[in-house]
Enzyme design. Structure first.
Site, mmCIF file in Angstrom:
data_model
loop_
_atom_site.group_PDB
_atom_site.id
_atom_site.type_symbol
_atom_site.label_atom_id
_atom_site.label_comp_id
_atom_site.label_asym_id
_atom_site.label_seq_id
_atom_site.Cartn_x
_atom_site.Cartn_y
_atom_site.Cartn_z
ATOM 1 C CB SER A 112 2.536 1.880 -1.717
ATOM 2 O OG SER A 112 2.337 2.603 -2.919
ATOM 3 C CG HIS A 113 5.669 1.323 -4.894
ATOM 4 N ND1 HIS A 113 5.293 2.244 -3.933
ATOM 5 C CD2 HIS A 113 7.015 1.399 -4.988
ATOM 6 C CE1 HIS A 113 6.374 2.857 -3.488
ATOM 7 N NE2 HIS A 113 7.431 2.368 -4.101
ATOM 8 C CG ASP A 273 0.421 1.553 -6.688
ATOM 9 O OD1 ASP A 273 -0.762 1.876 -6.887
ATOM 10 O OD2 ASP A 273 1.067 1.952 -5.696
ATOM 11 C CG ASP A 275 -1.622 1.896 -2.392
ATOM 12 O OD1 ASP A 275 -0.909 1.950 -3.408
ATOM 13 O OD2 ASP A 275 -1.685 2.816 -1.558
ATOM 14 C CG ASP A 277 -1.101 5.243 -4.104
ATOM 15 O OD1 ASP A 277 -0.428 4.435 -4.772
ATOM 16 O OD2 ASP A 277 -0.732 5.659 -2.983
ATOM 17 N NE ARG A 278 3.661 4.913 -5.567
ATOM 18 C CZ ARG A 278 4.900 5.286 -5.267
ATOM 19 N NH1 ARG A 278 5.828 5.307 -6.196
ATOM 20 N NH2 ARG A 278 5.222 5.627 -4.031
ATOM 21 C CE LYS A 372 1.325 7.964 -4.370
ATOM 22 N NZ LYS A 372 1.707 8.588 -3.096
#
Length: 537
Positions: A112-113, A273, A275, A277-278, A372
Site C-alpha cells: 500500500s502506502h 498512494d 497501490d 486505493d487512497r 477503497k
C-alpha cells in the site's frame, strides 16, 4: 508435472488488516513467499479450473513473486490466471477484475502506502470472489496453515512474458496478460459524467507519487477528460517510488500542497498512494481531511450518474470522524461504525446496507468495487465541482454551515518499540472503568471503552478494535495500534472536536485541549519517549 518442494513453517506469517506485509529481505528468505501463497491456496476451496487474478503496485519484488505465484497456481489446479501487463493492477482495479471475471479470488501484491525498494516493504493480500479483502475467518485459516505447512507445490516452466497482452499456456493453465487500465476506465465512465467534467474547464494537479495510479490517471484525466498534459505528476510507476514514501498526506505530498497554496494554484489538487486505493484532496487554499471528504462526497454523490438513485447507507471506520453520520441522519439513511479495515465494509456493501464507505486514513469508495478507490474519489469530486460550479472551499464552507464542523487530526508515532506500545495500551485499558466523570482541563469524560463491533450481516464480533474516550459535547480521542507497518508499532491517536457554529477556527488550535487530554490520559510521552508525533494528518 507437479513438483512438491519440502518446507518448514515461518512463525511470523499472520496476515494483518491488509494481508502479510514485511520487509523485502524477509520475503526473499527461502520458501517465505512460497509458503504464504501455498497456505492461501490450501485454505481456500474450489480451486480446480477456477480463475485467479494477480497484480500489484509495481514495487520492488513484484515481478519475481508474480512468476512464483503463477507457477504455484498452476500446480494447485487453477484453470486461468489473469495478470495485469507488467504485473500492474491497482488494488481497486484488481477488485474490479475479480468481479467482472467471476474469479475465485486474487492475489494483490502490495504494501500500500509503505515505501518500496530492496530495503523497504512488500506485501501479499488475498481478495475473495466479491473483490474484497479476505474476511477474518479466511485470514485465520491462512495463518493456521502457515504454522503447519510442510511443502509447497509448483511446476517446471519458463517465466511468463508479462509485458505482452494475450494468452499463453503454462502446465495446462491459461495465463492471460491484460491491459490493467481498460476495464477500470470503462467502469469509471459508467459512474461519472465525463462530458460535464470536460465541459467545466477545470484545472488540476494530480500526484501519482511514482506509484500504480500513474497509468490510470494519465489515461482517464489527460486522455479521456482532456486535462492538460503534465496534469499527472510522477506518473510512471517505479520499483522504489522514486525514493519517496507513497503515502498521500501533507508530509509526503508536500509539493502538491505547496502548489495548491500558491497564488496561481489550479482549481483542484489530488494524490493517490502506492497501490491506488487512497486519496488526498486539496482545493485552492484549502485541505479537505479524509473524514470531511467522505461526508462531502456522500452529501453530493447524487450529482453523479452512478448515484442519482440515492445512497442506501454510509459506513465509516470507528476512528473516522462522525461528520458522515450527520449527513446520513439528514438523508434519512443508516450509518455504520466499523473497525478499521475495508473487509468490514464488504459485508455491508454485499448486503445492500451501504453505498459509500470511508476511513480517516485517506480511503473512500463505494459499492462499485470492494476496495477503497483513490481515483474514484478524485473523479467524484471532479463531477461535483463540474455540476455545482463552485470551488472546493465554497463547497466545504457550505457543508460546514449546514452540518457543523468536526475538527479532526491523526497523530502518528511511528516505529515505537512494540513492548512500549503494548504497555501503553495495556495500562490504558486498565483505566477505562475509572475515566467517566474525570475532568481534563475543560473536558469531562462521558464514556470510555475498547471498541467492539457486531457485524449486522453475520453476527460476527470483533473486539479490541481501539480505545475510545468520549467527552461531553461530542469531542473524543481514540487510541489504536496500526496493523499496516512492517517494523515496530505505530501508535495512532485520533483527535476530534465538534462545533455546530464555530466553523472558521484553526484545526490545530481547536484540537489543542484534546491533544493535551490525550497525553494526560494515556501517558504518551512517558511510554514512548516522544515529545511530538512523527506525522500529523
Amino acid at each position: 508435472m507437479t513438483i512438491t518442494v519440502p518446507s518448514t513453517p515461518y512463525p511470523d506469517q499472520k496476515p494483518g488488516t491488509s494481508g502479510l506485509r514485511k520487509k523485502v529481505r524477509v520475503f526473499q528468505q527461502p520458501n517465505y513467499a512460497e509458503n504464504f501463497i501455498q497456505s492461501v491456496f490450501d485454505a481456500i476451496e474450489d480451486k480446480d479450473g477456477a480463475t485467479l487474478v494477480i497484480g500489484g503496485d509495481g514495487r520492488f519484488l513484484n515481478r519475481e513473486v508474480i512468476q512464483v505465484a503463477i507457477r504455484i497456481a498452476a500446480a494447485n489446479g487453477f484453470g486461468r490466471v489473469v495478470v495485469g501487463r507488467g504485473g500492474i493492477l491497482s488494488t481497486p482495479a484488481a477488485s474490479n477484475m475479480i468481479r467482472i471475471r467471476r474469479a475465485l479470488g486474487g492475489l494483490v501484491l502490495s504494501a500500500s502506502h509503505n515505501p518500496g525498494g530492496p530495503d523497504e516493504d512488500f506485501g501479499i493480500k488475498y481478495n475473495i470472489a466479491n473483490g474484497g479483502p479476505a474476511p477474518e475467518k479466511v485470514t485465520e485459516a491462512i495463518h493456521a496453515r502457515t504454522l503447519t505447512i510442510d511443502r509447497w507445490l509448483t511446476v517446471e516452466a519458463d517465466d511468463v512474458d508479462l509485458d505482452t497482452d494475450g494468452e499463453t499456456m503454462l502446465a495446462g493453465m491459461t495465463v492471460e496478460v491484460v491491459d490493467p487500465v481498460t476495464d477500470y476506465a470503462e467502469l469509471m465512465r459508467k459512474l461519472f459524467d465525463f462530458d460535464a467534467i470536460r465541459a467545466a474547464g477545470l484545472s488540476m494537479a494530480f500526484d501519482a507519487m511514482s506509484a500504480v495510479t500513474g497509468p490510470y490517471a494519465t489515461e482517464i484525466l489527460e486522455r479521456q477528460l482532456g486535462f492538460a498534459a503534465g496534469t499527472v505528476r510522477n506518473g510512471t510507476p517505479l520499483p522504489d517510488f522514486g525514493g519517496h514514501h507513497p503515502d498521500p498526506n501533507l508530509v509526503h505530498a508536500h509539493e502538491l500542497y505547496k502548489t495548491m497554496m500558491a497564488a496561481d494554484a489550479p482549481d483542484f489538487g489530488a494524490a493517490s498512494d502506492g497501490d491506488g486505493d487512497r486519496n488526498l484532496i486539496i482545493g485552492r487554499n484549502i485541505f479537505i481531511t479524509p473524514s470531511d471528504s467522505l461526508a462531502m462526497l456522500a452529501a453530493n454523490a447524487h450529482l453523479a450518474p452512478g448515484y442519482r438513485g440515492g445512497l442506501k447507507g454510509i459506513a465509516r471506520s470507528m476512528p473516522t470522524s462522525a461528520a458522515a453520520d450527520r449527513v446520513a441522519a439528514a438523508l434519512g439513511i443508516p450509518s455504520f461504525e466499523t473497525p478499521t479495515g475495508w473487509k468490514f465494509f464488504g459485508n455491508l456493501l454485499d448486503a445492500g446496507l451501504a453505498t459509500i464507505c470511508g476511513e480517516e486514513s485517506a480511503g473512500t469508495g463505494s459499492d462499485h468495487v470492494r476496495e477503497k478507490d483513490g481515483l474514484w474519489a478524485v473523479l467524484l469530486w471532479l463531477n461535483i465541482l463540474a455540476v455545482r460550479g463552485q470551488s472546493v472551499e465554497a463547497i466545504a464552507r457550505e457543508h460546514w454551515a449546514t452540518y457543523g464542523r468536526n475538527y479532526y487530526a491523526r497523530h502518528d508515532y511511528e516505529g515505537v518499540e512494540s513492548d512500549r506500545a503494548d504497555a501503553l495500551m495495556t495500562e490504558l485499558r486498565s483505566k477505562l472503568g475509572n475515566l467517566p466523570g474525570r475532568r481534563f482541563g475543560d473536558l469531562t469524560v462521558e464514556a470510555a471503552d475498547d471498541f467492539a463491533y457486531e457485524d449486522p450481516t453475520d453476527g460476527s464480533v470483533s473486539r479490541n478494535q481501539g480505545i475510545r474516550v468520549l467527552f461531553v459535547g461530542g469531542s473524543r480521542v481514540v487510541f489504536r495500534l496500526s496493523g499496516t507497518g512492517t517494523s515496530g508499532a505505530t501508535l495512532r491517536v485520533y483527535l476530534e472536536r465538534y462545533e455546530a457554529t464555530a466553523i472558521d477556527g484553526d484545526a490545530t488550535a481547536m484540537l489543542a485541549d484534546i491533544a493535551a487530554a490525550a497525553d494526560a490520559i494515556a501517558g504518551i510521552v512517558r511510554h514512548t519517549g516522544r515529545e511530538r508525533p512523527d506525522v500529523v494528518t
